[in-house]
Scaffold this motif. Structure first.
Motif, PDB file in Angstrom:
ATOM      1  N   ARG A   1      22.065  60.698  75.603  1.00  0.00           N
ATOM      2  CA  ARG A   1      21.584  60.534  75.920  1.00  0.00           C
ATOM      3  C   ARG A   1      20.423  60.375  76.954  1.00  0.00           C
ATOM      4  N   GLY A   2      19.184  59.781  76.733  1.00  0.00           N
ATOM      5  CA  GLY A   2      17.768  59.871  77.682  1.00  0.00           C
ATOM      6  C   GLY A   2      17.647  61.015  77.215  1.00  0.00           C
ATOM      7  N   ALA A   3      17.611  61.429  75.785  1.00  0.00           N
ATOM      8  CA  ALA A   3      16.613  62.417  75.262  1.00  0.00           C
ATOM      9  C   ALA A   3      15.863  61.888  74.868  1.00  0.00           C
ATOM     10  N   VAL A   4      14.618  62.519  74.193  1.00  0.00           N
ATOM     11  CA  VAL A   4      13.480  62.134  73.310  1.00  0.00           C
ATOM     12  C   VAL A   4      13.088  62.853  72.235  1.00  0.00           C
ATOM     13  N   LEU A   5      12.669  62.490  71.488  1.00  0.00           N
ATOM     14  CA  LEU A   5      13.287  63.250  70.077  1.00  0.00           C
ATOM     15  C   LEU A   5      11.384  63.116  68.952  1.00  0.00           C
ATOM     16  N   ALA A   6      11.837  64.448  68.877  1.00  0.00           N
ATOM     17  CA  ALA A   6      10.560  64.762  67.605  1.00  0.00           C
ATOM     18  C   ALA A   6      11.097  64.862  66.605  1.00  0.00           C
ATOM     19  N   SER A   7      10.452  64.623  66.057  1.00  0.00           N
ATOM     20  CA  SER A   7      10.242  64.290  64.176  1.00  0.00           C
ATOM     21  C   SER A   7       8.650  65.164  63.386  1.00  0.00           C
ATOM     22  N   ASP A   8       8.955  66.157  62.797  1.00  0.00           N
ATOM     23  CA  ASP A   8       7.737  67.036  62.076  1.00  0.00           C
ATOM     24  C   ASP A   8       6.925  66.718  61.198  1.00  0.00           C
TER      25      ASP A   8
END
Length: 165
Positions: A105-112
């Protein structure tokens, strides 16, 4: 028998990551990419907040060090969930969310790499991810962006893929 051509003259041997694989070698250039906010593009109606931008930058640098298909969740200057080496991007998201638990909750996501379908983005949004950074370039980018907009998730594309084997 494995035959390797000499690297181009402008590259030195240290510019390559060399790994043995059954029957040969895998040779990849080292990913020396950094985060450059000015070269990214916000593709959703909502832009990231300044706090999200800070976390997106950290997550983008971290995801390049994770074995593909890589998903990294970042919150409060720390990786809180990592999904790597899965056959599908949605399974990598599931694994990262599982590992992050309530810290999603409240995190950000990075995808390669890009999201080939909206399902991975939708799963992340349902778990509480608020912003995403990814290369873009999928044939279904419009569907993924629409899913982000529907969930109120900010999405940034870099045009550059991290993909480590």
């Amino acid at each position: 028998m494995v035959v390797l051509a000499a690297p181009p003259a402008h590259h030195g041997l240290l510019d390559y990551d060399v790994r043995s694989v059954p029957g040969g070698l895998l040779v990849q250039e080292w990913d020396r990419g950094t985060f450059d906010r000015a070269s990214t593009k916000v593709v959703t109606r909502r832009s990231p907040t300044e706090a999200e931008w800070a976390q997106l930058g950290l997550a983008w640098i971290a995801v390049k060090h994770v074995k593909s298909n890589a998903i990294v969740l970042f919150r409060e200057d720390a990786a809180v969930g990592v999904g790597a080496g899965q056959m599908s991007r949605v399974e990598a998201v599931q694994l990262a969310v599982l590992r992050a638990g309530n810290r999603t909750r409240g995190a950000v996501l990075a995808s390669d790499a890009f999201f080939p379908f909206a399902d991975g983005l939708q799963l992340a949004a349902q778990a509480g991810v608020t912003a995403v950074i990814q290369p873009g370039g999928s044939m279904k980018d419009d569907e993924v962006i629409a899913a982000a907009d529907a969930a109120g998730v900010a999405m940034v594309v870099t045009g550059r893929r991290h993909f480590r084997h």
